[in-house]
Design an enzyme around this catalytic site. Structure first.
Site, short mmCIF file in Angstrom:
data_model
loop_
_atom_site.label_atom_id
_atom_site.label_comp_id
_atom_site.label_asym_id
_atom_site.label_seq_id
_atom_site.Cartn_x
_atom_site.Cartn_y
_atom_site.Cartn_z
N GLU A 142 26.57 20.55 8.12
CA GLU A 142 27.62 20.99 7.21
C GLU A 142 27.48 20.25 5.89
O GLU A 142 27.78 19.05 5.81
CB GLU A 142 29.01 20.73 7.80
N ASN A 195 30.26 11.10 11.30
CA ASN A 195 30.39 10.41 10.01
C ASN A 195 31.45 9.32 10.06
O ASN A 195 31.38 8.33 9.36
CB ASN A 195 30.76 11.42 8.92
N HIS A 243 28.53 13.50 3.53
CA HIS A 243 29.09 12.14 3.51
C HIS A 243 28.21 11.13 4.24
O HIS A 243 28.64 10.00 4.47
CB HIS A 243 30.51 12.17 4.07
N ARG A 250 29.10 8.96 0.06
CA ARG A 250 28.46 8.53 1.32
C ARG A 250 29.07 7.25 1.89
O ARG A 250 29.05 7.06 3.11
CB ARG A 250 26.97 8.30 1.09
N ARG A 256 26.27 33.20 12.15
CA ARG A 256 27.35 32.74 13.04
C ARG A 256 28.60 33.59 12.81
O ARG A 256 29.04 33.75 11.67
CB ARG A 256 27.66 31.27 12.75
N ASP A 288 34.93 5.13 7.96
CA ASP A 288 33.57 5.58 7.69
C ASP A 288 32.53 4.71 8.39
O ASP A 288 32.38 3.52 8.07
CB ASP A 288 33.33 5.56 6.17
N ARG A 312 25.96 21.36 15.40
CA ARG A 312 26.49 21.56 14.06
C ARG A 312 26.96 20.16 13.67
O ARG A 312 27.85 19.60 14.32
CB ARG A 312 27.66 22.54 14.09
N ASP A 361 28.89 17.68 11.52
CA ASP A 361 30.03 17.71 10.60
C ASP A 361 29.83 16.74 9.43
O ASP A 361 29.26 15.65 9.61
CB ASP A 361 31.28 17.30 11.41
#
Ligand SMILES: *[C@@H]1O[C@H](CO)[C@@H](O)[C@H](O)[C@H]1NC(C)=O
Ligand SMILES: *[C@@H]1O[C@H](CO)[C@@H](O)[C@H](O)[C@H]1NC(C)=O
Length: 514
Positions: A250, A117, A218, A175, A354, A184, A212, A214
């Site tokens: 996530e 991200n 966003h 976002r 998990r 970003d 996974r 992250d």
């Protein structure tokens, strides 16, 4: 109508591909070896995870990151990339490749924590203070090793005064603006998508089973879809042809925000943060919650559809008060409750599970806030992460907690494999905090989280015989080191669990039969 159903089925077929963890040998649960070195993970796959039936490992971010000396290095510096070189506190590219191969060779999958991200924080300065010396300038938004320049960041799109996310009620901000000051990336750009996909593909070709991802809240689902669409299939040395990478995203969605988990369901699985927050509240008996209310655990509790969920009791963020869930989260700091909650998760069919494996830090609360929640992994004075030493009793030393090695948790990972695919069955409760349920005729578990004894005869649904409780002990040669449970020819068995027992739950399964 028929056409519609066909089209929907085709869509589902395509997208369901990234929901499959591609576990091997009937194994089911993964473990997050948070901040472990690659060399230690390779050894752990061979000496412990494969023999114990763990399906996979979530590893810490393998990319290069900023070094933050404040004056000691926080764990969260690894969530601030400065290049996509595979060089980190966990090891270099050679060690990473060796670990991925060795784990795959014993049937343990590797899932990478992918931080795409953003890059490092806007206040990260300029210089070669990256883990492996790559130069960057946060001031000028230049990361020449990749390369990213200021054109590759979102600031022109962000409409807040600070440039940071100020209001989670505004999806555009969430976002397009900076998450806590992190630069970003403009993932709408084809160039940025290409660089991110190259990074993921390098790891896929090396043999990882998935990611996974992250901070997905966003990123725009459409941008993620474009990046995922460029991912290679998994390496056929270890996976069958045409296998898509497993993706679990996530997204912290406890309700009350415009961005929901649902927006990401078609792309892969999503972390179900309600699961651990609720389970912690139930085992702590807060807000009038009772274990008996979990008869409809799963979608019946308003969780996401089971085929979308990645579930966990605690994660590296919320075990130290970061992210979502708050004080109800049960961690290794409350070992008795933690073992019960993890056992409940592993016994229950809902979601891909998990297990967390943590390191200790010096907790220091001031007004309810842990002042040391930033502390990085056990390390030497020069910042090098310490290896994980294994004690003669199979526990870990030097501050590594290794919850996944605790007998109760390890044996429940086996339970989950043994009952895989079997339905939730034979529920019993006392309308309070004593409950029991089975999984078809393959396993049965009984919990006593009340402040008094449990003494009851229950229908287990299991074939008659003598079974070894895998919580108080385990099968050892022909014998049992724990409680013996006699199941009659009618499937009924007598259970006694004192509320003062070290562990106030009992579990038996087809392979714990004597
Ligand atoms: C798959 O892994 C093997 C073993 O490491 C490697 O030789 C091969 O090049 C990889 N395949 C791809 C497509 O990268
Ligand atoms: C819970 O179960 C125990 C027996 O296992 C019983 O004595 C107790 O009354 C039960 N509590 C309720 C509220 O039913």
């Amino acid at each position: 109508m028929h056409l519609f159903i066909l089209a929907a089925a085709a869509l589902l077929g395509l997208s369901a591909a990234q929901h499959n963890p591609h576990t091997k040998h009937g194994r089911t649960a993964m473990v997050h070896l948070f901040e472990w070195r690659w060399a230690d993970i390779a050894a752990e796959c061979e000496r412990f995870l494969a023999p114990s039936g763990y399906a996979g490992v979530q590893i810490s971010p393998p990319h290069e990151n900023i070094v933050i000396n404040s004056p000691w290095r926080p764990w969260w510096e690894r969530y601030q990339p400065t290049s996509y070189n595979l060089c980190s506190r966990s090891g270099n590219e050679h060690e990473l490749r060796d670990m991925i191969s060795r784990c795959n060779n014993v049937g343990v999958n590797i899932y990478v924590d992918a931080v795409v991200n953003h890059m490092c924080g806007a206040s990260g300065g300029e210089g070669s203070h990256s883990v492996c010396g790559s130069w960057f300038s946060a001031n000028r938004k230049e990361f020449p090793t990749i390369p990213f320049t200021h054109w590759d960041f979102n600031d022109h799109k962000c409409r807040t005064g600070s440039g940071n996310i100020e209001n989670y009620g505004d999806a555009d901000q969430v976002r397009d603006c900076r998450l806590v000051g992190l630069l970003d990336l403009a993932m709408e750009k084809d160039y940025v998508r290409g660089k991110v996909a190259d990074y993921l593909n390098k790891l896929i070709d090396m043999g990882v089973a998935g990611f996974r991802v992250d901070a997905c809240k966003h990123m725009w689902p459409g941008d993620l879809s474009a990046v995922y669409g460029r991912m290679h299939n998994l390496n056929t040395t270890w996976f069958s042809g045409g296998s898509r990478p497993f993706v679990f995203q996530e997204v912290i969605d406890l309700g009350g925000e415009p961005i929901t988990s649902r927006e990401y369901f078609h792309l892969g699985r999503v972390t179900e943060f309600k699961y651990g927050a609720k389970l912690g509240t139930i085992f702590r008996k807060w807000n009038g919650e009772k274990l008996s209310y979990t008869k409809s655990w799963g979608e019946g509790w308003g969780f996401m559809p089971e085929g979308n969920a990645l579930v966990f009791v605690d994660n590296h963020d919320n075990q130290r008060g970061h992210g979502a869930g708050g004080a109800s989260i049960v961690t290794f700091w409350d070992p008795k409750l933690h073992k019960m909650a993890v056992a409940y998760m592993l016994a229950h069919p809902y979601g891909v599970a998990r297990v967390m494996s943590s390191f200790r830090w010096d907790r220091h609360f001031v007004n309810g806030k842990d002042q040391n929640d930033w502390m990085g992994p056990p390390s030497h004075g020069n910042g090098v992460t310490k290896p994980v030493p294994i004690n003669s009793d199979q526990t870990c030393g030097d501050g590594w907690v290794c919850e996944h090695r605790w007998r109760q948790i390890k044996n429940m990972a086996v339970f989950r494999n043994v009952v895989n695919g079997q339905p939730h069955a034979n529920w019993w409760d006392n309308q309070s905090n004593q409950v029991a349920f089975g999984r078809g005729n393959r396993g049965f578990i009984v919990f006593n989280n009340d402040d008094w004894n449990l003494d009851v005869t229950l229908n287990t649904g299991m074939p008659g015989g003598a079974y070894c409780d895998v919580i108080s002990g385990q099968k050892d040669g022909g014998g049992c080191t724990g409680k013996l449970i006699q199941v009659g020819g009618d499937g009924r068995a007598h259970f006694k669990i004192s509320n003062r027992d070290e562990d106030t739950f009992v579990a038996i399964h087809a392979e714990s039969k004597l």
